[in-house]
Design a protein around this motif. Sequence first.
Motif, short mmCIF file in Angstrom:
data_model
loop_
_atom_site.label_atom_id
_atom_site.label_comp_id
_atom_site.label_asym_id
_atom_site.label_seq_id
_atom_site.Cartn_x
_atom_site.Cartn_y
_atom_site.Cartn_z
N VAL A 151 -0.18 18.01 -0.43
CA VAL A 151 -0.41 17.79 -1.82
C VAL A 151 1.17 17.20 -2.39
O VAL A 151 1.00 16.45 -3.20
N ILE A 152 2.10 18.08 -1.80
CA ILE A 152 3.56 17.43 -2.36
C ILE A 152 3.62 15.97 -2.30
O ILE A 152 4.02 15.24 -2.93
N VAL A 153 3.27 15.44 -1.00
CA VAL A 153 3.43 14.22 -0.48
C VAL A 153 2.79 13.22 -1.34
O VAL A 153 3.12 12.16 -1.86
N VAL A 154 1.42 13.48 -1.55
CA VAL A 154 0.58 12.71 -2.49
C VAL A 154 1.07 12.74 -3.85
O VAL A 154 1.18 11.54 -4.57
N ALA A 155 1.65 13.89 -4.64
CA ALA A 155 2.23 13.79 -5.83
C ALA A 155 3.27 13.09 -6.09
O ALA A 155 3.41 12.17 -6.95
N PHE A 156 4.34 13.17 -5.20
CA PHE A 156 5.58 12.64 -5.06
C PHE A 156 5.18 10.91 -4.85
O PHE A 156 6.13 10.14 -5.24
N VAL A 205 0.48 -1.14 -0.03
CA VAL A 205 0.07 -0.12 0.12
C VAL A 205 0.91 1.11 -0.01
O VAL A 205 0.56 2.40 -0.67
N ASN A 206 1.88 1.29 0.79
CA ASN A 206 2.81 2.38 0.84
C ASN A 206 4.29 2.01 0.12
O ASN A 206 5.30 1.56 0.54
N GLY A 207 4.09 1.68 -1.03
CA GLY A 207 5.22 1.18 -1.98
C GLY A 207 6.44 2.18 -2.11
O GLY A 207 7.56 1.99 -1.98
N ALA A 208 6.01 3.49 -2.07
CA ALA A 208 7.27 4.49 -1.92
C ALA A 208 7.85 4.71 -0.70
O ALA A 208 9.17 5.28 -0.62
N GLY A 209 7.34 4.06 0.46
CA GLY A 209 8.22 4.27 1.88
C GLY A 209 8.30 5.63 2.15
O GLY A 209 7.05 6.49 2.18
N VAL A 210 9.31 6.03 2.82
CA VAL A 210 9.40 7.63 3.45
C VAL A 210 9.84 8.60 2.61
O VAL A 210 9.97 9.56 2.70
N MET A 211 10.38 8.06 1.14
CA MET A 211 10.76 8.84 0.17
C MET A 211 9.94 10.11 0.03
O MET A 211 10.39 11.01 -0.14
N PRO A 212 8.64 10.01 -0.31
CA PRO A 212 7.94 11.26 -0.70
C PRO A 212 7.82 12.33 0.55
O PRO A 212 7.90 13.64 0.21
N ILE A 213 8.13 11.78 1.77
CA ILE A 213 7.85 12.82 2.66
C ILE A 213 9.39 13.62 2.89
O ILE A 213 9.45 14.73 2.87
N ILE A 214 10.48 12.79 2.44
CA ILE A 214 11.80 13.29 2.22
C ILE A 214 11.78 14.42 1.15
O ILE A 214 12.30 15.47 1.53
N PHE A 215 11.01 14.04 0.09
CA PHE A 215 11.11 14.70 -0.90
C PHE A 215 10.26 16.11 -0.64
O PHE A 215 10.75 17.21 -1.16
N LEU A 244 -3.49 5.41 -4.00
CA LEU A 244 -4.30 6.53 -3.62
C LEU A 244 -4.69 6.69 -2.05
O LEU A 244 -3.89 7.64 -1.57
N PRO A 245 -5.09 5.77 -1.43
CA PRO A 245 -5.41 5.66 -0.15
C PRO A 245 -3.99 5.48 0.79
O PRO A 245 -4.07 6.39 1.77
N GLY A 246 -3.09 4.98 0.14
CA GLY A 246 -1.63 4.86 0.80
C GLY A 246 -1.04 6.45 0.74
O GLY A 246 -0.48 6.58 1.57
N ALA A 247 -1.10 7.25 -0.29
CA ALA A 247 -0.45 8.51 -0.43
C ALA A 247 -1.34 9.39 0.41
O ALA A 247 -0.64 10.23 1.25
N ILE A 248 -2.79 9.12 0.59
CA ILE A 248 -3.25 10.05 1.55
C ILE A 248 -2.83 9.87 3.04
O ILE A 248 -2.70 10.75 3.94
N LEU A 249 -2.97 8.47 3.45
CA LEU A 249 -2.47 8.41 4.71
C LEU A 249 -1.08 8.77 4.88
O LEU A 249 -0.79 9.35 6.08
#
Length: 444
Positions: A315-320, A265-275, A367-372
């Motif tokens: 918004v940036i976290v969801v997009a990344f 569900v969270n395939g991107a891990g912590v990377m979107p938050i770091i970006f 999508l739900p993973g990105a929102i969470l």
Amino acid sequence: MKKLIQTLKNIWSIEELRNKIITTLLLILIYRVGAHIVLPGLDPNKINLSGAKSGALGLIDAFAGGAFSQASIFALGIMPYISASIFMQLMTILVPRMQKIQKEGESGRKKINQWTRYLTVIVTAVQAGAYVAYIRQVNGAALIGAYDPYFWISTTIILTAGTLFVMWLGEKITDKGLGNGTSLIIMVGILARLPQAAIQEWAAKSNRGGGGLLLFIIEIAVLIAIIMGLILLVQGVRKIPVQYAKQIIGNKQFGGARQFLPLKVNGAGVMPIIFAQAIMFLPTLFSYTSFESGKGIAKIFSDPKDAWHMVIYAVIVVAFTFLYTALIFNPKQIAEDLKRNNGFVPGVKPGQPTADYIGAVMDRITLPGAILLAVVGILPGFAMRVNITQGFASFFGGTSLLIMVGVILDTLQQIETQLLMRQYDGLMKSGRIQGRQTVSSTPI
């Protein structure tokens, strides 16, 4: 309790595992001692970089285990290496020549690792220069006059050497110790701030009167609930059934097994938050003190509890999350591997239809993973809005909590693997610890 004691005895009875644990603890101890050694040319009694413990610089200080605000020789910590590793990973995805080098096997991996180290030196030298300028501007009184002419060059060299030494410690922990060394160093740095943050929060609540204890207990309960929810997010998968065709060779039957393809569900891990945090930190590239005014645009970028800050951040976290998942997840390659191994998804034709089906499923669960993930990222801002001190609020979500949960799960999974290999029971009475099992090759 009896089960726990027996499990600890089993862990200690395995010589290889015992040596790994001891090596890991000793190397981490070296890192923590170095984090308290002050840079030459500074008077330890006059160092006052309290501004680095909050705002945009708070995360950097958290990752460095407080070394940034203490003007330590490890002030920059492991972050320059992380930045270089992320950049090189993106290059291996976006640049065809880098992809070719990565596919060369062990030799290609060594080349990329060597380039990452060179890039780390460059990034560290640039950040060290900026750190010297920050100290001169914010806490120039701590400088010893006789050492002032040599301070810039010596500090740049020492900080660069310190980061490379921390990088070496991380690699040694990975090779000789337990778990991912870089991740453990970051986690230890984050956890080092927890006792002080909890004490400050308790002191703040105690000053409010009789209801302070109840509020503190409620905060701890909420924190535990957030951690439990984050574990579900980290371990959550969508299982796609996969059937393998039967093959009869001689008198024996091979294949025919029904398995599952787990999609995280969270395939991107912590990377979107770091970006996302990197983008919010962009103005600090011009000046570490550009946020001191706390007004207008500066407030939006520097204040985690600002409403617009949280909206832009989410918004940036969801997009990344969608972008990074698309970069690292290749449904076409998975479909080709299934076809090559005589596997297929029931009800779906092999080849491109299978790739389209897997891609569609991944998009739906992303999508739900990105929102969470976005909610986790802005939780510290909500915590500060309800009068939780900033130091303690940082543990209610964001990169710090994600890294802690992920690294702890990953380390426990390795310990459990060692136990099961030697026919001991695992760490849990039922089920297995899944860990992060991240698909990326970044150190965290």
